[in-house]
Structures are given as structure tokens and as C-alpha cells.
Motif scaffolding. Structure first.
Motif, short mmCIF file in Angstrom:
data_model
loop_
_atom_site.label_atom_id
_atom_site.label_comp_id
_atom_site.label_asym_id
_atom_site.label_seq_id
_atom_site.Cartn_x
_atom_site.Cartn_y
_atom_site.Cartn_z
N SER A 499 2.00 5.75 -36.71
CA SER A 499 1.22 4.95 -36.38
C SER A 499 0.73 3.98 -37.55
O SER A 499 1.35 3.99 -38.62
N HIS A 501 -1.60 4.16 -39.49
CA HIS A 501 -2.17 4.86 -40.49
C HIS A 501 -1.64 6.12 -40.69
O HIS A 501 -2.39 6.82 -41.65
N SER A 502 -0.78 6.57 -40.16
CA SER A 502 -0.12 8.02 -40.36
C SER A 502 1.48 7.80 -40.34
O SER A 502 2.08 7.33 -39.79
N TYR A 529 -1.95 10.49 -43.84
CA TYR A 529 -3.00 9.74 -42.96
C TYR A 529 -3.69 8.92 -43.91
O TYR A 529 -4.43 9.56 -44.88
N ARG A 530 -3.66 7.79 -43.45
CA ARG A 530 -4.54 6.64 -44.28
C ARG A 530 -5.53 6.05 -43.27
O ARG A 530 -5.02 5.30 -42.41
#
Length: 799
Positions: A499, A501-502, A529-530
Motif C-alpha cells: 500500500s 504505507h507498507s 510500515y510507514r
């Protein structure tokens, strides 16, 4: 009266405020070479405490307190711009700037950002290496300040990572795996490490959880790059311990990096307990050449020659140790000499092919040959006394009790020749959300080892009465070994953006070798994961790490090879957090990681200084767990400082010995380090570089027992080094010497104090028994306080 005082105060403040107003205000817009506005460009008035950052539209404003000044514009991925301003009167100036992108740096920034999130690696600030005070002068000194790394020897470039041995660390230079000499047994015999700091363009380090593209070792990876320079440059480094000269030559379609180094640390060794004639001489030559034939094909060459010779004619030794109640002293007279030398020569050829814009294929061929020799003929005659704490007239300690007299002999005639040939194909392809990588490698290692050594200790003085059979014989070896091993490895990995973020990285390695004849499969996973805030990264890693047997691990104390040895195996997992935040007036980065390693197959070993002595016929299981924490930032502009602390426990159980779990030789429970840099407030061209290391005690066993043990300890390692530097051409300076500014881009002088607190750190022991058959551990101390001077000069680019 009160109103009058308030009025005077307002007037004074008003006058002060008016007088403090800057004479010149500079405004403008910063754009790239495509006329797009550039945000977050740092604008600095050189020689003044003024700086700002451009906004999203590229607009900036800044003040100058003088009418003649220079503005500096910097942004990662773009070439810096210097703009001189000359103004006859006060007022405002509009100064628009166009910045040109640095293609090489932009590529490196993009790759680094993505790989740093997915590779569980720390990016090393290579500019800190030259400034960090170090007795060895080697690049690896900076690794010893990183989380997870343990050390207790400032003379050695070897390091232990999360409970692993020195042999469990991978080192790559431009994708070429590097190995180190085998026979070296003391840190002062080590010379120049392979890595030339003056040629570095980047480096990253992983203390565990590294991806499948890297080789088959248990502990860590150091990935070093010698890449394309921004411009041509020459660097001269001169000091009391030697010197170095490097050159970077940039052409339109090629570049050349070349460096030569020389090291002689006699001044440091002369301050050790063993007095005598030291002659350590080490030389290294490296060449890197890269040529771009077309936009689809490039060729790179790496060449290296590393030579070292260590000669010692010992004369005497006086070692004092013990407690306040029991003070002991060993006095030794020597005859004979020790000569150790090694030569490593070889190189690599890398052909890179770019059939598509998103695909690169590399074919890497390397060959290295190493010759190592030991020539030791040393006889020592000693007197072992307990002495009084009070001193007699003349400042000499008086003898309280004689513990014994005796002697010992160390003899060696050892030769080891090794050749390593490797051929590897690697490919990386970017599919947008996927980056797929794979590789195939063949490697052959040949060893020819002639061992002839023994050590005799008459630790009670009875040789004349009872004969040589009462000597303790330490590693008496007379054997010849010849061995060839072939390794076949393959890997495949895919990093996938789940995604916005990940991201997920999945990989697997396969390894087969002709020695153990095992097919080793090592799956590895990393999940990152951010969050939307974009100031945190959470990571989880899990994987299997297997280290195939090599010549070092299958050779026992007596030189016999255990050719049936199986690969070592470790199941690793970790969870980590990177967190960036504003505090203490700067941007700080906090890094933390918890890890656990279960090893169901280990080869136990003992440590003797920097020599790893394997119990090659034994097998063990073990576990290691711990936590690493670090925080760092630019507390002073352009100077990075950081603090770290690590906690660890590493135990092992040697199978069928009946002793259960014992501490591993690398079980250093606490490690703490500080690297702090600062500028003098009123003289910003003067800088201070402070390095502090603490490592808790290490377990060790006496060699007079024929089994592994951890019933003794090396005391905690404590070390403080400090350096002071001045760059006469620093941009922070108000004036630059005209002569220096004409020929040099940087002219820095360093004054360093090694072991500032003059702490006696112990690296190993000499074991003796007295007349009552009581065994004593005589400490072998490391270096004391020492001053060092050096110059680092960077010549201006030739036009």
C-alpha cells in the motif's frame, strides 16, 4: 521614578533593536534546471549565523549583517551554489537561483531511501570517518559506535555483532565479497583494513535481518560503495602514524579512483608493557576504474594490493596487576624475535548491461590470493612476585613474596596460502510496485597450510630438576593441510509495495558446497510500515541464516580438519522502530530494535586476542536476545552526533559435555557509545570530536583446561578518545588565508588524544602457575594515552 526607568528601558531596547537590524535583506525564488520551484533548499550566509529554508513555492528570505558576503544554496540531489553579493548601501536584494541536479546523487538518494526502508540497514555518515579519533585509523572504527556492535580492542578492525564471532560478518565493496587474513592472532599485527575511507562514496550496515541478496553468514553485512565522484579531486592525509594519497579523476564517459596508504604505529606500540624494537609497516594500493561504453553497457574494474609486515624484537616486560590488598608484578626478560607478514593481491571485473530502462544485469568476476607467514622464536625468563603497596626510597616497589621463577618459549613456522575465485550474475528489475532481484554465484576456495608451532611454559621453575615433560604444551602442532571447496549459491527476492504505507520483502537463498554436501535453504522476510505522519517506520524481520563450513571453522586446535562439519544455522527475528522528531533545537532520529536468535547448530570456539580458536570437532546449540537503542542528530549544524546503548545475552550449550548452557565468548551484556561533535562558540572553524566506548566484561576460560569454559572474565572495556580540528578554509570562517584558498578546497589540522583517561584495558591473558600450583591470569594490556597529529588536505579541482 518607575515610569522613568521603564521609559529608559524601552529606549535602550529600541536602540539595541535598531542597531541589531540587518543591513541587507535578500529574497528570491529557487528553481531547478526545468524551472520548477525547489522547496527545502538550505540558504546560508557564510561566516554568519544566518540560515533559512525555501518554502513550497521556492521562495526564501534571509538577512546579512554585512554588505559583502556569500550565499550558499544546498539541497540533497543538487549541486551546491555559491553566490557572491557586493552591495554599496543598505536595502533589499532580489536574488533568484537555478540549481542543477546531480544525477548520480539523485539516483543514490532514491535507491537509498527505498532500500533503507526495506533492508533493515543503517546508512553510515562516511564524512565522520576522517574526523573520528582512532588509534587504528581504519574505517571499521565507526562501526564500533553503532547499535549491536561489540568491541574490546582499539588496535583491531575486527568486531562482533549481536553475539557472533569475527568470522560471521559479511563485507562487500562494489558488490565484491571481501575476506580477511586467517593467521593474525594479535591486534597490533593488523595493518590497513581493505576499505579505503578516502575513496568511499557511501556505506550501509545491517546488524541482522538482512535480505537474501547478501551471502551466507550469521551476523551482519557491511555494504561499501566506491562510486562516481562529483568532480575530480586529490586528497593528502599525513600523520604521525603514516600517510595516504588518493585521487579522483572524472571524465565524460569514465572515472578513476586511486589510493595509496602507508601505516606505521610504532609510537603507539612502544607504550605497551612489552618493551622492545617494534617495526610494523603496512601498505595498501587500490584502483577503481569505470567506463561507460553506451547507455546500455558499462565496465568496472577493482584492483587491490595489501601488504603488511610486523617485526618485534622483545627486550623486557613489566606488568603490575591485582588488588589493593594483593599487588602482583611480572618481570620478564626476552630473547629472540617475531616476524609476521602477509600479502593480498587481486581484483574484480564487473560488466553491467541495461537492456531496458528498468532492468540491470551484472556479471562480476573476482580473484584474490593471500600469503600469510608467521616466524616466531621468542624465549622469556620471568620472576613473579607479590609486592608491597608502599614504595621504598627511590620510588621502587619492594618484594613481599616471591611467587616463582620460570620461563616460556613460543615457536612458530606457519605458512598459509589461499586463493578465492568467484563468478556471479545478478539482476534487478523494477516493475513499479515490485522490484524483483535474483542471482547465481560460483565460488572456489583453495588452501595450502603448513603449520609448525608450539608453546612451552615452565610455570614453576622446575625444568632443571624434572625435565621438559613438566612443561605445559600449548597447541603443539606439526601438520600440513591442503583443501579445496566449491560453493554454489542462488537467491531470489521480491520487494512489493502493499500500500502507500507498507512494503513487503520476501526472499530465499540456496547454497550447496562440496565440503558438507548440504543443500541449504534460507527464506527471509521483512515487513515495513510507514504511517501517514511519515516520521516513523515500523519493521519486522524473520529468516533463516546458515553459514557453510570453511577452512577456519573446520581446523581444530591441533590443526586437524573436521571435514564432516555441518553448516551453522540460526533462526532470527526482530522488531524495530525508526522515529524522527524535533527536539533540542534540531531534527532527531531515534532507532530501536528488539531481536531474538535461536541457533540449533553452532561451532563452539574460544577467543585469544583477535584469534578465533574453534573446537572444530564439537557442536553446540544456543540463543541470543537483546535490544539496541540509538538517538542522533545535528546538535550543531553540519555536525552529526549520536548516542547508543545495547543490551544482550548470548549463551550456548556444547552437546554431550555435561555442562549445560554457558556464556559465549562474545557475551558482552552492555555496550554504550557516544560520538559527539561541536564547534567553539566564538571560533566555529574549530571543532571538537569526542568518542566514548564502554563494553561490559567478557567471559573467558583458562587454556590449561582442555574444554570450553567461561569461569573467568576480561574486565569491562572503557575508552575515551578526543580530537580537535581546524579547517582553515571552512565556510564558517570570516577570513580565509589567500595562499591556501588559491590551491586547496580544504586544509584541516587535527590534534588527537587517544585513551584520554589512560585506562588500562585488558585484551587477553598470559596464564602462569606459581610454586603452590595456583594459576594466575597475567593481563595483556592495550594502548595507553597517546597524542597524534595529522593533516587532511583536499586540493582544488584542476580546470
Amino acid at each position: 521614578m518607575l515610569k522613568l526607568r521603564l521609559l529608559l528601558l524601552v529606549l535602550v531596547l529600541g536602540v539595541t533593536f535598531v542597531n541589531a537590524q540587518p543591513l541587507i535583506k535578500i529574497t528570491g525564488v529557487i528553481k531547478d534546471d526545468l524551472k520548477n520551484p525547489l522547496a527545502k533548499v538550505t540558504v546560508t550566509v557564510l561566516g554568519q549565523n544566518q540560515s533559512t529554508i525555501s518554502d513550497e513555492s521556492g521562495t526564501y528570505s534571509i538577512y546579512s549583517s554585512t554588505r559583502f558576503f556569500t550565499l550558499k544554496y544546498t539541497l540533497l540531489g543538487y549541486k551546491p551554489v555559491l553566490q557572491e553579493i557586493k552591495r554599496d548601501k543598505e536595502g533589499r536584494i532580489v536574488q533568484d537561483i537555478s540549481m542543477v541536479s546531480n544525477i548520480n546523487e539523485l539516483e543514490q538518494v532514491t535507491i537509498t531511501t527505498r532500500q533503507n526502508q526495506l533492508s533493515n540497514s543503517s546508512i553510515i555518515n562516511v564524512s565522520d570517518v576522517a574526523a573520528m579519533p582512532s588509534a587504528s585509523g581504519n574505517f571499521e572504527v565507526i562501526l564500533k559506535t553503532l547499535p549491536g556492535v561489540s568491541t574490546n580492542n582499539e588496535l583491531s578492525s575486527q568486531y562482533s555483532v549481536r553475539g557472533g564471532s569475527f568470522d560471521e560478518n559479511l563485507i562487500y565493496v562494489n558488490d565484491v565479497e571481501i575476506s580477511r587474513p586467517v593467521l593474525i592472532r594479535n591486534g597490533h599485527q593488523e595493518g590497513l583494513s581493505f576499505i579505503n575511507s578516502d575513496l568511499l562514496s557511501g556505506a550501509k550496515f545491517s546488524a541482522g535481518g538482512f535480505e537474501a541478496r547478501y551471502g551466507d553468514k550469521l551476523s551482519s553485512v557491511l555494504d561499501v560503495r566506491y562510486d562516481k565522484p562529483d568532480s575530480s579531486q586529490a586528497i593528502l592525509n599525513l600523520g604521525l602514524q603514516g600517510g595516504a594519497f588518493s585521487s579522483r579523476i572524472l571524465n565524460k564517459r569514465s572515472y578513476l579512483l586511486a589510493g595509496i596508504r602507508y601505516k606505521n604505529n610504532t609510537s603507539i606500540l612502544n607504550r605497551q608493557d612489552t618493551k622492545g624494537s617494534y617495526a610494523p609497516n603496512f601498505t595498501d594500493v587500490q584502483v577503481v576504474y569505470h567506463h561507460t561504453f553506451s547507455n546500455k553497457f558499462t565496465l568496472g574494474l577493482l584492483g587491490n594490493f595489501n601488504s603488511g609486515i610486523f617485526k618485534l624484537i622483545p627486550e623486557s616486560r613489566e606488568t603490575q596487576f591485582g588488588t589493593l590488598s594483593t599487588l602482583l608484578r611480572l618481570d620478564t626478560e626476552y630473547s629472540g624475535q617475531e616476524i609476521d607478514d602477509y600479502q593480498t593481491a587481486g581484483g574484480a571485473v564487473t560488466a553491467s548491461y541495461f537492456p531496458k530502462a528498468n532492468l540491470v544485469i551484472k556479471w562480476i568476476n573476482s580473484y584474490f590470493s593471500t600469503l600469510e607467514r608467521e616466524r616466531i622464536d621468542v624465549e622469556g625468563r620471568y620472576v613473579f612476585n607479590e609486592i608491597n603497596n608502599d614504595f621504598a626510597s627511590g620510588g621502587f616497589a619492594t618484594t613481599k613474596t616471591n611467587k616463582g621463577i620460570g620461563g616460556y618459549i613460543n615457536y612458530a613456522r606457519n605458512n598459509l596460502e589461499s586463493q578465492t575465485f568467484g563468478s556471479e550474475i545478478k539482476a534487478d528489475q523494477d516493475f513499479g510496485n515490485h522490484v524483483f532481484s535474483w542471482g547465481l554465484r560460483f565460488e572456489r576456495k583453495d588452501y595450502q597450510d603448513n603449520l609448525n608451532e608450539y608453546g612451552l611454559i615452565d610455570s614453576a621453575g622446575y625444568i632443571l630438576e624434572r625435565g621438559i615433560q613438566n612443561f605445559y604444551q600449548d597447541n603443539s602442532i606439526s601438520i600440513k593441510n591442503k583443501l579445496a571447496i566449491q560453493y554454489y549459491t542462488a537467491y531470489a527476492q521480491d520487494s512489493y509495495r502493499l500500500s502507500a504505507h507498507s512494503e513487503l520483502l520476501l526472499g530465499v537463498r540456496a547454497n550447496y558446497n562440496s565440503l558438507s554436501r548440504q543443500l541449504l535453504l534460507s527464506p527471509r522476510l521483512l515487513l515495513a510500515y510507514r504511517p501517514l505522519s511519515n516520521n516513523k517506520i515500523f519493521r519486522f524481520t524473520a529468516g533463516v541464516y546458515q553459514q557453510a563450513p570453511d577452512y577456519r571453522s573446520i581446523r581444530d586446535f591441533n590443526g586437524i580438519l573436521n571435514k564432516g562439519q555441518q553448516a551453522q544455522r540460526s533462526y532470527n527475528s526482530s522488531i524495530g522502530l525508526d522515529y524522527a522528531f524535533d527536539g533540542l533545537g534540531t531534527r532527531l532520529k531515534f532507532v530501536s530494535e528488539l531481536y531474538f536468535k535461536y541457533q540449533d547448530r553452532l561451532i563452539p570456539y574460544m577467543m585469544d586476542n583477535v584469534r578465533v580458536k574453534y573446537l572444530a570437532g564439537a557442536e553446540a546449540k544456543g540463543y541470543t536476545y537483546g535490544a539496541d537503542f540509538s538517538i542522533g542528530g545535528e546538535f550543531v549544524k553540519d555536525l552529526l552526533s549520536y548516542f547508543r546503548v545495547s543490551f544482550m545475552k548470548a549463551n550456548q550449550d556444547i552437546l554431550n559435555d555435561g555442562l549445560g548452557y554457558l556464556k559465549r565468548p562474545t557475551d558482552q551484556r552492555v555496550n554504550f557509545s557516544v560520538y559527539f561533535q561541536d564547534r567553539l562558540l566564538n571560533s566555529p572553524t574549530y571543532k571538537v570530536h569526542l568518542s566514548m566506548l564502554y563494553g561490559s566484561r567478557l567471559p573467558v576460560g583458562a587454556p590449561l583446561v582442555q574444554r570450553y569454559s567461561d569461569d573467568f572474565n576480561i574486565p569491562a572495556y572503557k575508552r575515551v578518545d578526543i580530537g580537535f580540528s581546524k579547517d582553515f578554509l571552512d565556510d564558517a570562517g570570516m577570513r580565509k588565508p589567500r595562499f591556501l584558498d588559491r590551491y586547496f578546497s580544504s586544509f584541516s589540522a587535527y590534534l588527537e588524544v587517544f585513551n584520554l583517561l589512560n585506562i588500562n584495558n585488558t585484551v587477553s591473558y598470559l596464564w602462569l602457575k606459581d610454586v603452590d600450583n595456583v594459576q594466575y591470569a597475567i593481563p595483556n594490556y592495550l594502548t595507553g594515552r597517546q597524542l597524534n597529529l595529522k593533516l587532511i588536505i583536499k586540493f582544488k579541482n584542476s580546470k
